[in-house]
Design an enzyme around this catalytic site. Structure first.
Site, PDB file in Angstrom:
ATOM      1  N   TYR A  65       0.821  -1.218   0.000  1.00  0.00           N
ATOM      2  CA  TYR A  65       0.000   0.000   0.000  1.00  0.00           C
ATOM      3  C   TYR A  65       0.853   1.265   0.000  1.00  0.00           C
ATOM      4  O   TYR A  65       0.331   2.350   0.188  1.00  0.00           O
ATOM      5  CB  TYR A  65      -0.929   0.016   1.216  1.00  0.00           C
ATOM      6  CG  TYR A  65      -2.023  -1.022   1.157  1.00  0.00           C
ATOM      7  CD1 TYR A  65      -1.715  -2.365   1.054  1.00  0.00           C
ATOM      8  CD2 TYR A  65      -3.361  -0.653   1.227  1.00  0.00           C
ATOM      9  CE1 TYR A  65      -2.707  -3.325   1.013  1.00  0.00           C
ATOM     10  CE2 TYR A  65      -4.354  -1.611   1.178  1.00  0.00           C
ATOM     11  CZ  TYR A  65      -4.024  -2.947   1.074  1.00  0.00           C
ATOM     12  OH  TYR A  65      -5.007  -3.893   1.032  1.00  0.00           O
ATOM     13  N   LYS A 116       4.437 -14.115   5.283  1.00  0.00           N
ATOM     14  CA  LYS A 116       4.638 -15.111   4.213  1.00  0.00           C
ATOM     15  C   LYS A 116       6.141 -15.175   3.947  1.00  0.00           C
ATOM     16  O   LYS A 116       6.613 -15.071   2.815  1.00  0.00           O
ATOM     17  CB  LYS A 116       3.842 -14.668   2.972  1.00  0.00           C
ATOM     18  CG  LYS A 116       3.804 -15.675   1.851  1.00  0.00           C
ATOM     19  CD  LYS A 116       2.835 -16.803   2.092  1.00  0.00           C
ATOM     20  CE  LYS A 116       2.941 -17.831   0.995  1.00  0.00           C
ATOM     21  NZ  LYS A 116       2.134 -19.041   1.255  1.00  0.00           N
TER      22      LYS A 116
END
Ligand code: NAD
Length: 363
Positions: A124, A191
């Site tokens: 973002y 992740k």
């Protein structure tokens, strides 16, 4: 002395639920002087900006704000007020408690999770290269030069920066929140098995910061596994801390676990300033109909009172909301078993019932 708090009335359903929320917070007896300000599409039409300087100045002055939803029109030059507030005020932590209240229809009971999302970077950060532009071409060439890897020439590219600075402050925020609110565990979500240098960094920082909080349990989970676990056994989790994108997605997953947006409060918090708000938007089609559920914004008021250190009034307000929802009588259409239930009340009547419940608890 009265607390100074900014209240942004918003647009669409915003002003209706803002007025009800003020009444409910005032009914707790905490002395608050509201500085009522505007943001959103209505003030844009009259003043040419969706976020007037006086609104920002008010928040900077009071340090604490509560904001009703504002519309972000699609296809105008109008930037999202929510994004602008986060950036201009460095509200780096998005706090989303996800708690079950008996009476709210949901597949799960007894959920009590808090999602802490990093608000400023990751995918973002707004660093993107549009497919086919000279800039995308140069980015592709540079990446090939630096990594030896080929990106197809017709690709769009978004950059995912995760810094030590931002990761450390969000993980510390999660642990400090856990400590201050008697929570037992923080789970970092990532992740890092695939994204070794961005999420890997977030994971390394999380593990390092966790060592400073031996009183709080720490664990980490890979984000895909976390999603499955939240659906299968959400009761195992307490405070989750996540980089921006996973935080965005899991916040809504959390809201879904407890019955949806109508009951999901939130806050965007920095070191100096906190802005509390409902998770839902301005639902323009319901504007002026006295129909929508005011709970999410009132529960954001519960978070605001807790932030001010007013724990007992905050608990009283939360219990009053919970009691009205559990009784199921004076509630809006979305909290009834059928959406067209003729016994559903309006937003104002639900607010009045909550005020009556607080006044009964006060006396
Ligand atoms: P929305 O949340 O406004 O509404 C989606 C649907 O959810 C509504 O049609 C309604 O059925 C239901 N709903 C929402 N709030 C409810 C409530 N309190 N009680 C009962 N039902 C409720 O989402 P949207 O339609 O995607 O967005 C409308 C506008 O709001 C857009 O301009 C969007 O950008 C903006 N928005 C603002 C915020 C914010 O200010 N924080 C957040 C999300 C969306």
């Amino acid at each position: 002395m009265a607390y100074q708090v900014t209240f942004i009335d918003g647009d669409g359903i915003g002003p209706e639920i803002a007025a009800i929320t003020r009444q409910c917070i005032d009914a707790t007896g905490v002395d608050i002087e509201w500085d009522i300000q505007q943001a959103g599409s209505e003030v844009y039409e009259s003043e040419g900006t969706p976020l007037p300087d006086r609104t920002l100045d008010s928040i900077r002055r009071t340090g604490t704000a509560i904001k009703a939803p504002v519309t972000t029109p699609v296809g105008t030059g109008f930037r999202s007020v929510n994004v602008a507030l986060r950036q201009k005020l460095d509200l780096y932590a998005c706090l989303r408690p996800c708690k079950s209240y008996p009476g709210v229809r949901s597949r799960y009971q007894d959920i009590d999770l808090v999602v802490v999302r990093e608000n400023t970077e990751d995918l973002y950060a707004g660093i993107e290269f549009e497919q086919g532009t000279p800039e995308a071409g140069r980015a592709i060439e540079t990446i090939a030069e630096l990594t030896g890897k080929t990106i197809r020439s017709d690709s769009g590219i978004s950059v995912k920066p995760n810094s030590i600075y931002a990761s450390e402050r969000i993980v510390r925020f999660a642990f400090e929140y856990a400590r201050a609110n008697n929570r037992r565990k923080v789970t970092a979500v990532h992740k890092a098995n695939i994204l070794k240098f961005s999420d890997g960094l977030f994971l390394d920082v999380s593990r390092r910061v966790a060592r400073d909080y031996p009183d709080i349990e720490y664990e980490d989970r890979i984000v895909d596994n976390m999603c499955m676990q939240l659906v299968q056994k959400p009761e195992l989790y307490d405070v989750l801390v996540l980089p921006n994108l996973y935080g965005d997605i899991l916040s809504d997953l959390g809201a879904g676990l407890v019955g949806g947006l109508g009951v999901a409060p939130g806050g965007n918090i920095g070191d100096e300033i906190a802005v509390f708000e409902a998770t839902h938007g301005s639902a323009p089609k319901y504007k002026g109909l006295n129909k929508v559920n005011p709970t999410a914004l009132i529960l954001s008021g519960v978070l605001l009172l807790r932030h001010l250190g007013e724990s007992a009034p905050s608990d009283r307000l939360e219990r009053a909301v919970a009691a009205v929802i559990a009784e199921g009588k004076n509630v809006t259409y979305d909290l009834k078993p059928e959406r067209d239930d003729p016994t559903a009340v309006g937003s104002t009547e639900m607010g009045d019932a909550i005020v009556a419940a607080i006044e009964a608890a006060n006396s």
